[in-house]
Motif scaffolding. Structure first.
Motif, short mmCIF file in Angstrom:
data_model
loop_
_atom_site.label_atom_id
_atom_site.label_comp_id
_atom_site.label_asym_id
_atom_site.label_seq_id
_atom_site.Cartn_x
_atom_site.Cartn_y
_atom_site.Cartn_z
N MET A 35 0.83 -1.20 0.00
CA MET A 35 0.00 0.00 0.00
C MET A 35 0.87 1.26 0.00
O MET A 35 0.63 2.18 -0.77
CB MET A 35 -0.91 -0.02 1.22
CG MET A 35 -1.69 1.25 1.44
SD MET A 35 -2.85 1.10 2.81
CE MET A 35 -1.74 1.16 4.18
N LEU A 36 1.90 1.27 0.86
CA LEU A 36 2.78 2.44 0.94
C LEU A 36 3.55 2.62 -0.37
O LEU A 36 3.70 3.74 -0.87
CB LEU A 36 3.75 2.29 2.12
CG LEU A 36 3.10 2.33 3.50
CD1 LEU A 36 4.12 2.06 4.59
CD2 LEU A 36 2.43 3.69 3.73
N LEU A 38 2.59 1.62 -3.31
CA LEU A 38 1.63 2.07 -4.34
C LEU A 38 1.40 3.57 -4.20
O LEU A 38 1.41 4.31 -5.19
CB LEU A 38 0.31 1.31 -4.21
CG LEU A 38 -0.75 1.70 -5.24
CD1 LEU A 38 -0.34 1.21 -6.63
CD2 LEU A 38 -2.11 1.15 -4.87
N CYS A 39 1.20 4.02 -2.96
CA CYS A 39 0.96 5.44 -2.71
C CYS A 39 2.16 6.26 -3.18
O CYS A 39 1.99 7.29 -3.84
CB CYS A 39 0.69 5.66 -1.23
SG CYS A 39 0.31 7.36 -0.82
N LEU A 42 2.22 6.42 -6.98
CA LEU A 42 1.22 7.34 -7.52
C LEU A 42 1.66 8.79 -7.32
O LEU A 42 1.43 9.64 -8.17
CB LEU A 42 -0.14 7.09 -6.84
CG LEU A 42 -0.80 5.76 -7.17
CD1 LEU A 42 -2.08 5.58 -6.38
CD2 LEU A 42 -1.08 5.66 -8.66
N VAL A 48 -3.68 8.94 -10.91
CA VAL A 48 -4.08 7.54 -10.76
C VAL A 48 -4.41 6.99 -12.14
O VAL A 48 -5.35 7.46 -12.78
CB VAL A 48 -5.30 7.41 -9.83
CG1 VAL A 48 -5.71 5.96 -9.70
CG2 VAL A 48 -5.02 8.01 -8.47
N LEU A 52 -5.79 1.18 -12.89
CA LEU A 52 -5.63 0.91 -11.46
C LEU A 52 -6.91 1.24 -10.71
O LEU A 52 -7.39 0.45 -9.88
CB LEU A 52 -4.47 1.74 -10.90
CG LEU A 52 -4.19 1.49 -9.42
CD1 LEU A 52 -3.62 0.10 -9.22
CD2 LEU A 52 -3.24 2.53 -8.87
N ALA A 56 -9.02 -1.07 -8.25
CA ALA A 56 -8.96 -0.73 -6.83
C ALA A 56 -10.34 -0.38 -6.27
O ALA A 56 -10.68 -0.80 -5.16
CB ALA A 56 -7.99 0.43 -6.62
N ILE A 60 -12.05 -2.16 -2.99
CA ILE A 60 -12.26 -1.44 -1.73
C ILE A 60 -13.73 -1.52 -1.33
O ILE A 60 -14.06 -1.69 -0.16
CB ILE A 60 -11.79 0.03 -1.87
CG1 ILE A 60 -10.28 0.06 -2.07
CG2 ILE A 60 -12.18 0.84 -0.65
CD1 ILE A 60 -9.71 1.43 -2.37
N GLY B 83 -3.90 2.13 -1.00
CA GLY B 83 -2.89 3.13 -1.33
C GLY B 83 -3.44 4.19 -2.26
O GLY B 83 -2.96 5.33 -2.27
N MET B 84 -4.49 3.84 -3.04
CA MET B 84 -5.06 4.81 -3.98
C MET B 84 -5.80 5.95 -3.27
O MET B 84 -5.46 7.11 -3.48
CB MET B 84 -5.97 4.10 -4.98
CG MET B 84 -6.48 5.01 -6.07
SD MET B 84 -7.64 4.20 -7.19
CE MET B 84 -9.12 4.16 -6.18
N PRO B 85 -6.82 5.65 -2.40
CA PRO B 85 -7.44 6.76 -1.66
C PRO B 85 -6.43 7.51 -0.79
O PRO B 85 -6.57 8.72 -0.62
CB PRO B 85 -8.51 6.07 -0.79
CG PRO B 85 -8.26 4.63 -0.88
CD PRO B 85 -7.50 4.38 -2.13
N LEU B 86 -5.44 6.81 -0.30
CA LEU B 86 -4.43 7.48 0.52
C LEU B 86 -3.72 8.54 -0.31
O LEU B 86 -3.54 9.68 0.12
CB LEU B 86 -3.43 6.45 1.05
CG LEU B 86 -2.40 6.98 2.03
CD1 LEU B 86 -3.08 7.46 3.30
CD2 LEU B 86 -1.37 5.91 2.38
N TYR B 87 -3.34 8.17 -1.56
CA TYR B 87 -2.69 9.13 -2.44
C TYR B 87 -3.62 10.31 -2.74
O TYR B 87 -3.21 11.47 -2.71
CB TYR B 87 -2.26 8.46 -3.74
CG TYR B 87 -2.02 9.43 -4.86
CD1 TYR B 87 -0.91 10.26 -4.86
CD2 TYR B 87 -2.94 9.57 -5.91
CE1 TYR B 87 -0.70 11.19 -5.85
CE2 TYR B 87 -2.74 10.49 -6.91
CZ TYR B 87 -1.63 11.30 -6.89
OH TYR B 87 -1.44 12.23 -7.87
#
Lengths: 117, 239
Positions: A35-36, A38-39, A42, A48, A52, A56, A60, B83-87
């Motif tokens: 997750m980290l 991926l963030c 991005l 985004v 993806l 995603a 979610i 990680g997408m919403p976090l970004y």
């Protein structure tokens, strides 16, 4: 097949997380590392990719369903908890009450009324 | 005792998958029929339905769980997907980074410590403590943490459910007592304490509350995932 493309991204990041944990010995879960990463990716990309997002977003949205098989398990271990359920329930109830009050109070002090909308 | 028509079905994991999907969808329908009660989230209705179905069919939980692995394996990529919403929320974090970075470590640490201390005082066993330590963390991350601490994942799920469900009324009562009406604060508190269940509730309040709830949820998840296993190791070495 944009969603499939995105899913491959997600799975690859999870696998990378697995490798990172294996070699670093850090006590994190591979999902969190993925997750980290991926963030961070991005943030470097600055957007985004639609493929993806296509994978995603539905994943979610389905999180609640994915954890359900685990949630159901609690009804089948109630016997093992004999004598301890009061400690758990009390800890969870009072503990959550205290932490909710702490969070709200802290944020109120830190953000303050000046910014309130 | 399995009914004779049932045994060929349980050979394939698709039976467990179908049961899960059916209970989930039915739970959502019932939830809407009951006008979205905040004290009875859809996931709780669905889990109760599923447990009842398993009991009526006489299907052992282990058999069900093996089949359901075909679904739960997706939790891995689903965690990465967060990680997408976090970004997308990085700009919001930037806006309020000072109060949030001050509040988060304290609040997330206390969220775990209050419950652990209370349960420990009442004589809960070490396994039990390891199972409820991640009670305010969103499920996919919490499962990873709990496995590392050596807790029971089934018990963790129960703790998550209880915590998530009671966070909702507790936040609204406490916000009223403290005279807080800032949606950002209420949302953040819902996500930080009540993980995904609190976040779903926050989105019902307003999109702003929802965004801050997912922020609180992801930050608590990351912070706890990074520090709790390390802290746990230190404590077990020390004791």
């Amino acid at each position: 097949m944009p969603a499939l493309n995105g899913l491959l991204w997600l799975i690859s990041y999870w696998l990378i997380g697995e490798v990172v944990i294996h070699f670093s010995g850090l006590p994190f879960s591979s999902g969190v590392v993925g997750m980290l990463l991926l963030c961070a990716t991005l943030a470097v990309l600055g957007r985004v990719p639609s493929s993806l997002a296509a994978a995603a977003q539905p994943l979610i949205a389905l999180l609640a369903m994915l954890i359900m098989p685990g949630v159901v398990g609690v009804f089948f271990i109630l016997d093992e908890l004999a004598g301890q359920w009061f400690a758990i329930l009390f800890g969870l109830l009072l503990g959550t009450l205290l932490s909710v009050i702490t969070t709200l109070w802290l944020l109120k002090r830190l953000i303050g009324h000046a910014h309130a909308r | 005792m399995l009914a004779s028509w049932l045994s060929p079905l349980t050979v394939t994991p698709l039976f467990a998958v179908a049961l899960t999907l059916a209970a989930y969808l039915l739970g959502n329908v019932l939830f809407r029929r009951l006008h979205n009660p905040s004290w009875l989230p859809a996931i709780l209705i669905a889990a109760l339905l599923l447990a009842a179905i398993l009991a009526v069919l006489g299907l052992p939980y282990d058999t069900y769980q093996q089949g359901a692995t075909w679904l739960t394996i997706l939790l891995g990529p689903a965690t990465v997907a967060l990680g997408m919403p976090l970004y997308q929320q990085l700009p919001r974090i930037g806006e309020l980074w000072k109060p949030l970075t001050l509040c988060l470590p304290i609040a997330a640490t206390l969220a775990a410590c209050y419950a652990l201390a209370l349960a420990w005082l009442l004589g809960a066993s070490p396994t039990l403590l390891a199972s409820i330590a991640a009670k305010s963390v969103t499920a996919p991350i919490a499962i990873g943490i709990t496995e590392q601490l050596g807790g029971s994942v089934a018990l963790l799920m129960g703790a998550l459910l209880v915590t998530g469900v009671i966070t909702i009324p507790l936040v609204s009562i406490a916000a009223r007592l403290l005279k807080i009406d800032d949606e950002r604060i209420i949302g953040f508190a819902l996500g930080l304490n009540g993980h995904a269940i609190g976040t779903v509730r926050a989105f019902e309040l307003s999109p702003t509350a929802g965004a801050f709830a997912s922020l609180g949820m992801s930050l608590t998840g990351i912070f706890t995932a990074l520090l709790l296993p390390l802290a746990w190791q230190l404590i077990s070495i020390a004791s």
